[in-house]
Design a protein around this motif. Sequence first.
Motif, mmCIF file in Angstrom:
data_model
loop_
_atom_site.group_PDB
_atom_site.id
_atom_site.type_symbol
_atom_site.label_atom_id
_atom_site.label_comp_id
_atom_site.label_asym_id
_atom_site.label_seq_id
_atom_site.Cartn_x
_atom_site.Cartn_y
_atom_site.Cartn_z
ATOM 1 N N LEU A 246 -13.094 55.374 -6.074
ATOM 2 C CA LEU A 246 -11.933 55.349 -7.362
ATOM 3 C C LEU A 246 -12.786 55.992 -8.812
ATOM 4 C CD1 LEU A 246 -14.359 53.228 -9.610
ATOM 5 C CD2 LEU A 246 -13.627 51.605 -7.963
ATOM 6 N N ALA A 247 -11.791 56.122 -9.840
ATOM 7 C CA ALA A 247 -11.803 56.925 -10.565
ATOM 8 C C ALA A 247 -11.587 56.420 -12.244
ATOM 9 C CB ALA A 247 -11.721 58.705 -10.532
ATOM 10 N N PHE A 248 -12.260 56.072 -13.262
ATOM 11 C CA PHE A 248 -11.638 55.361 -14.549
ATOM 12 C C PHE A 248 -10.481 56.566 -15.017
ATOM 13 C CE2 PHE A 248 -14.845 52.664 -13.969
ATOM 14 C CZ PHE A 248 -13.670 51.234 -14.048
ATOM 15 N N LEU A 249 -9.670 56.454 -15.366
ATOM 16 C CA LEU A 249 -8.986 57.097 -16.244
ATOM 17 C C LEU A 249 -8.692 56.724 -17.710
ATOM 18 C CD1 LEU A 249 -4.986 56.704 -14.325
ATOM 19 C CD2 LEU A 249 -6.963 58.498 -14.452
ATOM 20 N N PRO A 250 -8.568 57.707 -18.913
ATOM 21 C CA PRO A 250 -8.768 57.659 -20.272
ATOM 22 C C PRO A 250 -8.329 55.453 -20.361
ATOM 23 C CG PRO A 250 -8.133 59.595 -20.104
ATOM 24 C CD PRO A 250 -7.322 58.964 -18.847
ATOM 25 N N ASP A 251 -7.416 55.936 -20.348
ATOM 26 C CA ASP A 251 -7.205 54.053 -20.927
ATOM 27 C C ASP A 251 -7.001 53.077 -19.621
ATOM 28 O OD1 ASP A 251 -5.590 54.222 -18.580
ATOM 29 O OD2 ASP A 251 -3.013 53.982 -18.578
ATOM 30 N N GLY A 252 -8.004 53.072 -19.040
ATOM 31 C CA GLY A 252 -9.276 52.553 -18.276
ATOM 32 C C GLY A 252 -8.311 51.786 -16.792
ATOM 33 N N ARG A 253 -7.358 52.461 -16.829
ATOM 34 C CA ARG A 253 -6.623 52.078 -15.283
ATOM 35 C C ARG A 253 -7.540 53.215 -14.475
ATOM 36 N NH1 ARG A 253 -0.611 53.765 -15.476
ATOM 37 N NH2 ARG A 253 -1.624 55.334 -17.177
ATOM 38 N N MET A 254 -7.160 52.678 -13.060
ATOM 39 C CA MET A 254 -8.525 53.600 -12.086
ATOM 40 C C MET A 254 -7.357 54.077 -11.507
ATOM 41 S SD MET A 254 -11.195 50.323 -10.908
ATOM 42 C CE MET A 254 -11.825 49.657 -12.348
ATOM 43 N N LEU A 255 -7.830 55.192 -10.738
ATOM 44 C CA LEU A 255 -7.038 55.708 -9.362
ATOM 45 C C LEU A 255 -8.747 54.822 -8.148
ATOM 46 C CD1 LEU A 255 -6.237 59.430 -10.485
ATOM 47 C CD2 LEU A 255 -4.971 58.012 -9.975
ATOM 48 N N VAL A 256 -7.312 54.814 -7.706
ATOM 49 C CA VAL A 256 -8.006 55.040 -6.665
ATOM 50 C C VAL A 256 -7.926 55.465 -4.521
ATOM 51 C CG1 VAL A 256 -8.869 52.881 -4.236
ATOM 52 C CG2 VAL A 256 -9.067 52.345 -7.275
ATOM 53 N N THR A 257 -8.671 56.072 -4.553
ATOM 54 C CA THR A 257 -8.241 56.396 -3.202
ATOM 55 C C THR A 257 -8.470 55.027 -1.522
ATOM 56 O OG1 THR A 257 -10.303 57.289 -2.486
ATOM 57 C CG2 THR A 257 -9.187 58.747 -3.350
ATOM 58 N N GLU A 258 -7.447 55.564 -0.946
ATOM 59 C CA GLU A 258 -7.405 54.785 0.999
ATOM 60 C C GLU A 258 -7.616 55.984 1.733
ATOM 61 O OE1 GLU A 258 -4.478 50.293 0.171
ATOM 62 O OE2 GLU A 258 -3.672 52.606 -0.785
ATOM 63 N N ARG A 259 -8.160 55.029 2.584
ATOM 64 C CA ARG A 259 -8.938 56.468 3.767
ATOM 65 C C ARG A 259 -7.670 56.568 4.420
ATOM 66 N NH1 ARG A 259 -13.578 54.424 7.049
ATOM 67 N NH2 ARG A 259 -11.976 53.819 8.475
ATOM 68 N N PRO A 260 -7.017 56.181 4.485
ATOM 69 C CA PRO A 260 -5.066 56.350 5.145
ATOM 70 C C PRO A 260 -4.559 57.029 5.052
ATOM 71 C CG PRO A 260 -5.573 54.022 5.600
ATOM 72 C CD PRO A 260 -6.757 54.397 4.733
ATOM 73 N N GLY A 261 -5.133 58.192 3.593
ATOM 74 C CA GLY A 261 -3.784 58.909 3.174
ATOM 75 C C GLY A 261 -3.329 58.530 1.842
ATOM 76 N N ARG A 262 -3.572 57.070 1.189
ATOM 77 C CA ARG A 262 -2.933 56.958 -0.060
ATOM 78 C C ARG A 262 -3.749 56.694 -0.874
ATOM 79 N NH1 ARG A 262 -1.240 53.568 4.149
ATOM 80 N NH2 ARG A 262 -3.190 52.208 3.616
ATOM 81 N N LEU A 263 -2.950 57.541 -2.379
ATOM 82 C CA LEU A 263 -3.855 57.828 -3.436
ATOM 83 C C LEU A 263 -2.778 56.486 -4.191
ATOM 84 C CD1 LEU A 263 -5.873 58.599 -5.898
ATOM 85 C CD2 LEU A 263 -3.885 59.889 -6.045
ATOM 86 N N ARG A 264 -3.545 55.287 -5.391
ATOM 87 C CA ARG A 264 -2.797 54.081 -5.584
ATOM 88 C C ARG A 264 -3.768 54.593 -7.623
ATOM 89 N NH1 ARG A 264 0.822 50.102 -2.867
ATOM 90 N NH2 ARG A 264 -0.486 51.089 -0.362
ATOM 91 N N ILE A 265 -2.565 53.976 -8.802
ATOM 92 C CA ILE A 265 -3.172 53.413 -9.719
ATOM 93 C C ILE A 265 -3.074 51.602 -9.985
ATOM 94 C CG2 ILE A 265 -2.495 53.786 -12.077
ATOM 95 C CD1 ILE A 265 -0.903 56.558 -11.561
ATOM 96 N N VAL A 266 -4.286 51.673 -10.012
ATOM 97 C CA VAL A 266 -4.695 50.002 -10.481
ATOM 98 C C VAL A 266 -4.668 49.787 -11.827
ATOM 99 C CG1 VAL A 266 -6.346 48.090 -9.768
ATOM 100 C CG2 VAL A 266 -6.684 50.115 -8.486
ATOM 101 N N ALA A 267 -3.217 48.901 -12.325
ATOM 102 C CA ALA A 267 -3.007 48.572 -13.262
ATOM 103 C C ALA A 267 -4.289 47.453 -13.767
ATOM 104 C CB ALA A 267 -1.865 48.122 -13.531
ATOM 105 N N ARG A 268 -4.775 47.172 -15.127
ATOM 106 C CA ARG A 268 -5.513 46.359 -15.930
ATOM 107 C C ARG A 268 -4.883 45.229 -15.352
ATOM 108 N NH1 ARG A 268 -8.617 48.856 -19.438
ATOM 109 N NH2 ARG A 268 -8.854 46.381 -20.062
ATOM 110 N N ASP A 269 -3.521 45.026 -14.851
ATOM 111 C CA ASP A 269 -3.819 43.392 -14.096
ATOM 112 C C ASP A 269 -4.491 43.524 -12.644
ATOM 113 O OD1 ASP A 269 -1.174 44.643 -12.976
ATOM 114 O OD2 ASP A 269 -0.037 43.635 -13.880
ATOM 115 N N GLY A 270 -4.941 44.750 -12.825
ATOM 116 C CA GLY A 270 -5.217 44.296 -11.467
ATOM 117 C C GLY A 270 -4.165 44.356 -10.018
ATOM 118 N N SER A 271 -2.813 44.761 -10.893
ATOM 119 C CA SER A 271 -1.512 45.281 -10.102
ATOM 120 C C SER A 271 -2.245 46.634 -9.420
ATOM 121 C CB SER A 271 -0.010 44.446 -10.042
ATOM 122 O OG SER A 271 0.035 45.894 -11.383
#
Length: 384
Positions: free
Chosen positions: A55-80
């Motif tokens: 995981l890596a934090f974006l400047p606005d507090g959201r996160m980038l998260v890698t999933e090993r099967p090959g997906r990259l997602r953004i995690v919002a501040r509400d956890g979605s």
Amino acid sequence: MHPFRSFARRIGFPFCIALLAGSAWAQATVAIVRSAAGPVEVVQIADGLDTPWSLAFLPDGRMLVTERPGRLRIVARDGSLSAPLAGVPAVYGRGQGGLLDVVLGPDFATDRRIWFSYAEPTARGARTAVARAVLDLDGLRLTNVERIFAQNDDPSGGNHWGSRLVFGRDGLLYVTLGDRFNHRDRAQDLDSHLGKVVRIAPDGSVPPDNPFVGRPGALPETWSYGHRNVQGAALHPQTGALWAHEHGPQGGDEVNIVRRGRNYGWPVVTYGREYVTGFRIGEGTARADVEAPLTQWTPSIAPSGMAFYTGDAFPRWRGSLFVGALRGSMLVRLALDGERVVGEERLLGELGHRIRDVRQGPDGLLYLLDETDGRILRLQPARP
């Protein structure tokens, strides 16, 4: 009984929810655990991830998260979780391979560039590779994707990709590379990227001051060699030195300071033993030309993820090094005195989950990737 159920039964589930009211993150208490810093509340701020790796934090507090099967997602501040971002290259998603580390570039605020590592499929097998791209947050996609580095060896098999990415203070990128398990002797060979830490410029070019530049038979990207499978790396907050840990076989998990041009011993000098026979590997645990680890774990805890703690939320933890553990299913805190490990505290073992990554957030709290349940957890001081 699951720690959350036990906790909720003791104090009442409604109180658990009220306890967290007003937080910017949607969250639910998982457990309250004891530590040298006092009671620590473990809260879940997101779930539904598939084998999260980094995981890596974006400047606005959201996160980038890698999933090993090959997906990259953004995690919002509400956890979605966002939909998977488009533009991620194809990955070799077998064994321990897949989409691995992700970091923001030093100039992300202006150029939106990120760097990520992955197991890249080839005609013969697969190899650890690194790419950079521009992150389009509105379009949920990567653009200008460019592979900047790939191992010269691409054997078959699905283990030991290594692959943490760390930008040094000079803006150069360190990449940790595993030995691919069945090719461990290549970790000592300077004409191979297996079992190495390499140092490259952000575009993949070779810095002219790398230690093996101009040496016949040596790859110029190499910074250090004799590594097995480095899955945790971070810069020391005061010195700027690169610290890393690596997996050993049945013992010999190590924490090292990764110094220019040094040999870290694998597989000729190690505390590890063969999986099947239990026989000692190599010629011993020390040699004059090999860097000794700062500490080692026997039996193995299978370390993954690593962060120095510099926040204010846990004053007694400040200056500690935190290491996630897979086989050990815990978070390990190492107390430091300069370059010496002077104490160890084991945390979260009662949860029984594999901690894949450890990061300090911009709020000064610790964030963990729980690989077992696909969650992001946060550690915070327990409130009265």
